[in-house]
Design a protein around this motif. Structure first.
Motif, PDB file in Angstrom:
ATOM      1  N   LEU A 136      -1.757  -9.408  -0.688  1.00 42.90           N
ATOM      2  CA  LEU A 136      -2.398  -9.704   0.607  1.00 42.90           C
ATOM      3  C   LEU A 136      -2.119  -8.596   1.620  1.00 42.90           C
ATOM      4  N   LEU A 137      -0.882  -8.146   1.634  1.00 43.61           N
ATOM      5  CA  LEU A 137      -0.522  -7.113   2.615  1.00 43.61           C
ATOM      6  C   LEU A 137      -1.181  -5.768   2.292  1.00 43.61           C
ATOM      7  N   ILE A 192       9.451  -2.721  10.384  1.00 41.93           N
ATOM      8  CA  ILE A 192      10.911  -2.878  10.335  1.00 41.93           C
ATOM      9  C   ILE A 192      11.265  -3.422   8.960  1.00 41.93           C
ATOM     10  N   THR A 193      12.177  -2.765   8.306  1.00 42.82           N
ATOM     11  CA  THR A 193      12.609  -3.254   6.993  1.00 42.82           C
ATOM     12  C   THR A 193      14.081  -2.916   6.772  1.00 42.82           C
ATOM     13  N   SER A 225       8.104  -4.915  -2.825  1.00 41.22           N
ATOM     14  CA  SER A 225       7.433  -3.710  -2.331  1.00 41.22           C
ATOM     15  C   SER A 225       6.400  -4.020  -1.250  1.00 41.22           C
ATOM     16  N   ASP A 226       6.496  -5.191  -0.648  1.00 38.87           N
ATOM     17  CA  ASP A 226       5.491  -5.581   0.344  1.00 38.87           C
ATOM     18  C   ASP A 226       5.327  -4.543   1.453  1.00 38.87           C
ATOM     19  N   ALA A 227       6.461  -4.070   1.956  1.00 46.53           N
ATOM     20  CA  ALA A 227       6.398  -3.136   3.089  1.00 46.53           C
ATOM     21  C   ALA A 227       5.737  -1.824   2.687  1.00 46.53           C
ATOM     22  N   LEU A 228       5.929  -1.438   1.425  1.00 45.39           N
ATOM     23  CA  LEU A 228       5.400  -0.148   0.980  1.00 45.39           C
ATOM     24  C   LEU A 228       3.876  -0.143   0.910  1.00 45.39           C
ATOM     25  N   THR A 229       3.292  -1.353   0.781  1.00 47.72           N
ATOM     26  CA  THR A 229       1.842  -1.412   0.569  1.00 47.72           C
ATOM     27  C   THR A 229       1.047  -1.000   1.795  1.00 47.72           C
TER      28      THR A 229
END
Lengths: 299, 265
Positions: A155-156, A67-68, A186-190
């Protein structure tokens, strides 16, 4: 020099920023929640199930949903929590992961301890079992964000995240992952490409078309499957006289001031470099939980 | 995806204007009131008194037949009178006539009713002459702020002009037909200009509302999302804090048993 569009966003973020107010669980669904709200989430659950059912067989982590949103304050944390709650109502086992380690709120919403959480598990995967808060709402388990790490994005994207998803996706029927806004970090993209897909929360009268376009372009480049968009904070009188096409203008700039609104670290804050147990005092009692949007949701 | 052409949904425009109806109404009323008090209220009522005369060229006694050239000559005479009556000699004669009304022969007419002083120059400005329906009938109009003064000056003029014309224009003559008996009140505050201004401002307000909406890049409806991308909108969560979530048939549906009963089950 930020563009006018971004200045508007910064002003809007300032206006909606209630980071001094601790997040409470008043926005979570319960028996007293308005019928319209509950049914809206149930409709979302149904539509999501249809979207997931259409996934190819070789989709990795088919039961993990990210979810973003485009910018902070669109209500993705509340949406993630409430989606998890309505999924639990179907009798499924659900894990809600707070992957927004920079600005975590799920532990505040569910009033949980945040000493150990996702960041701990990503440093040491063996801490996963003891980091999860079990039975928060019936069969809903929550993995809070944990201590604020210096490098949430890395980390993600690390192999431990994949390991973690491997483990939880075997145990749970649904894994809901609350992540930071894609236009900001860009955390979610990783790792989103390693899940069933991504659910974009877009707040009505708040999110702009250029922001949404930019987010979708980022997700497209990262080859992330988008399950759908959730329009949040819909008002009954919302109308638009533009029926098709764009006609929108405006450019993009960097959200260089984003740290001021919670994502990132202040100069005085020393991020945790050791396992979560040694997290700083500020991280133990996060008082600057975001509140963007209408104060009801964060982003 | 990035179609630069877009159409305007008329229904949405109407709905948009209805939602902002109070702004439009406010603009309409404010502009009406402001225009009325700024433009109409300061107007001073004007009274216009008219007297009529018959003006004609002298016809040769040997040729009693009335011809078109005679009439055009009379019309030209009316124009000539219009010029002559504004001459100093004529105005002085009118002032002299008016002095017999105020009783002081000082070259200035002081109205016994309004108390207004009329100099020869003022009188010159007040008098206008015109032909009635392109005939040989000449109308003398006097317009001023006092009804009595308008009538008095008009009658003084109509008393002086025939003799003056006959003395100056040997080939023509003039006869008084009607004296001025009443004056029409004019230049009263009206509603037309404020109404036009109010409508114009209301239309302008509508335009500004539509323009603001057109320039608004925020996403309001699933239709806006559809205009940007092909990703489906799979959920619409209402405003949790909105009172609308507690109103309406569907909002109350659960309170009458079905929803709660089934939820608890």
């Amino acid at each position: 020099m930020p563009s006018m569009v971004n200045m508007d966003i910064i002003k809007s973020m300032k206006k909606h920023d209630k980071s001094n107010e601790p997040r409470t669980g008043e926005m979570l669904l319960n028996d007293d929640s308005p019928f319209v709200i509950t049914e809206a989430y149930k409709t979302l659950r149904t539509n999501l199930m249809f979207s997931l059912a259409a996934q190819p067989a070789d989709t990795p982590h088919k039961n993990a949903i990210v979810i973003t949103s485009t910018i902070p304050g669109e209500g993705k944390s509340t949406t993630a929590a409430n989606l998890a709650i309505v999924l639990v109502q179907t009798g499924a086992r659900v894990l809600l992961i707070d992957a927004d380690m920079r600005k975590s709120v799920q532990h505040e919403q569910f009033e949980l301890d945040n000493k150990k959480g996702l960041s701990s598990c990503l440093v040491n995967i063996d801490l996963l079992k003891e980091s999860i808060h079990y039975g928060v709402r019936n069969k809903l388990d929550v993995l809070t964000a944990g201590a604020v790490p210096p490098n949430p994005g890395e980390l993600l994207g690390a192999p431990n995240m994949k390991k973690l998803l491997d483990i939880v996706c075997r145990v749970y029927d649904h894994v809901i992952i609350d992540t930071p806004p894609v236009n900001v970090v860009s955390d979610a993209l990783t790792f989103a490409s390693n899940t069933a897909g991504l659910l974009m929360v877009s707040r009505s009268n708040y999110c702009t078309a250029p922001d949404l376009r930019r987010a979708l372009e980022s997700l497209s480049l990262a080859q992330v499957h988008i399950l759908g968009i959730v329009m949040n904070d819909m008002h009954s009188g919302s109308t638009s006289i533009k029926s098709s096409g764009s006609g929108y203008g405006g450019g993009y700039g960097g959200y260089y001031k984003y740290e001021k609104y919670g994502y990132g670290y202040s100069k005085n804050e020393k991020p945790a470099t050791t396992p979560p147990d040694n997290r700083s005092k500020k991280s133990e009692k996060p008082s600057n939980a975001n509140a963007g949007g209408s104060g009801r949701s964060d982003g | 995806m990035n179609d630069n052409n877009y159409s305007i949904d008329l229904k949405a425009v109407v709905m948009l204007l209805l939602r902002h109806f109070w702004i439009i109404l406010l603009c309409f009323l404010l502009s009406f009131i402001v225009t009325y008090f700024a433009v109409e209220m300061p107007r001073v009522p004007q009274y216009s008194a008219g007297a009529t005369m018959y003006v004609a060229n002298r016809v040769d006694s040997n040729n009693q037949q009335y011809t078109t050239s005679n009439q055009s000559g009379s019309l030209a005479l009316i124009n000539t009178c219009g010029v002559l009556i504004k001459t100093d000699t004529a105005i002085n004669k009118i002032i002299a006539e008016l002095d017999s009304v105020d009783g002081v022969n000082d070259g200035v007419y002081v109205s016994p009713v309004s108390g207004t002083e009329y100099t020869p120059e003022d009188i010159r400005k007040l008098i206008t002459l015109s032909s009635v329906d392109s005939t040989e009938v000449m109308k003398i109009n006097v317009t001023c702020e006092s009804e009595y003064d308008a009538i008095t000056i008009a009658n003084a003029t109509v008393d002086v002009v025939p003799e003056f014309i006959e003395n100056i224009v040997q080939s023509g003559y003039a006869r008084k037909v009607d004296e001025a008996t009443g004056a029409k009140k004019g230049n009263l505050p009206g509603l037309t200009i404020p109404a036009i201004a109010a409508i114009a401002v209301a239309v302008l307000a509508c335009g500004v509302i539509i323009l603001i909406n057109m320039l608004d890049t925020r996403i309001h409806t699933p239709g806006d999302v559809a205009a940007i991308c092909s990703v489906p909108v799979i959920g619409e969560i209402p405003n949790l804090m909105s009172k609308n979530t507690e109103r309406g048939y569907y909002a109350k549906y659960g309170k009458y048993g079905y929803y709660k009963k089934h939820e608890k089950a």
